[in-house]
Write an enzyme that holds these catalytic residues in place. Sequence first.
Site, PDB file in Angstrom:
ATOM      1  CB  CYS A  16       6.323  -5.561  -4.046  1.00 20.09           C
ATOM      2  SG  CYS A  16       4.852  -5.444  -2.989  1.00 20.09           S
TER       3      CYS A  16
ATOM      4  CE  LYS B 252       3.544  -2.129  -5.495  1.00 20.98           C
ATOM      5  NZ  LYS B 252       3.251  -2.698  -4.173  1.00 20.98           N
TER       6      LYS B 252
ATOM      7  CG  ASP C 211       6.409  -1.299  -3.293  1.00 25.82           C
ATOM      8  OD1 ASP C 211       6.095  -0.606  -4.273  1.00 25.82           O
ATOM      9  OD2 ASP C 211       5.677  -2.195  -2.841  1.00 25.82           O
TER      10      ASP C 211
HETATM   11  C1  VGL Z   1       5.040  -5.431   0.177  1.00 26.11           C
HETATM   12  C2  VGL Z   1       3.970  -6.700   1.775  1.00 26.11           C
HETATM   13  C3  VGL Z   1       2.893  -5.849   1.756  1.00 26.11           C
HETATM   14  C4  VGL Z   1       6.239  -5.213  -0.690  1.00 26.11           C
HETATM   15  C5  VGL Z   1       3.952  -4.570   0.143  1.00 26.11           C
HETATM   16  O1  VGL Z   1       6.502  -4.076  -1.102  1.00 26.11           O
HETATM   17  O2  VGL Z   1       6.952  -6.227  -0.947  1.00 26.11           O
HETATM   18  N1  VGL Z   1       5.037  -6.489   0.982  1.00 26.11           N
HETATM   19  N2  VGL Z   1       2.903  -4.781   0.936  1.00 26.11           N
END
Ligand code: VGL
Length: 212
Positions: free
Chosen positions: A160, A111, A11
């Site tokens: 994540c 995702k 991410d």
């Molecule tokens: C994430 C909160 C919501 C992350 C993704 O990548 O850690 N955190 N969506």
Amino acid sequence: MAAARALIVVDVQPDFLPGGSLPVGEGDAIIPGVWELMESNAFPVKVATQDWHPPEHASFASNHDGAEPLETIRLHGHDQILWPDHCVQGTPGAELYPQLPWTRVDAVIRKGTDPRVDSYSGFRNNWGPGGDRPPTGLAGYLRERDVEEVVICGLARDFCVQWTAEDAVEAGFRTTLVWDLTRSVDPSGDDELRSALEEQGVRIVEKAELTP
Ligand code: VGL
Ligand code: ZN
């Protein structure tokens, strides 16, 4: 083929970096190190995850009447933190961070695409309406590529990255987390998080300790 080591970049997207809609403090500090690992020849397999939500996603506070970001609600029988809108499919904040060498990456796992369910982990969604955590296919992809060890970096350390590392262990991969190439949404929990991950079998290293 010999057992391979895979790099998983979690991410690294503008919405999680300073200036984004869900910025992780110092998130940009990991970029040079992540760039180096992505360029390294030490990983025969490289994959990335991309948080990729539809606008009506259940994790967005904006989709719950009267709710504010960072509130916790119950969703499908589990606690769910509500987030500001982030990583909305097709928006600039959802792109893979443009300054990294994504051409080096073999596969990108998107995702959080099911509007009803969040997905912190690159391996499996959070709990859905069926009470289970449906897989994304990443474990099968890595196994078919003879991967036995995964090395994880990216954002956010306490969401994540953590969930991806825990699921990697559970899926049977030797799992290494590169601590200095991650940052937390809430750094006050870092000491506890570190011990919890180690207890579950995640090896935690600094980038400088990685054998090239
Ligand atoms: C994430 C909160 C919501 C992350 C993704 O990548 O850690 N955190 N969506
Ligand atoms: Zn998300």
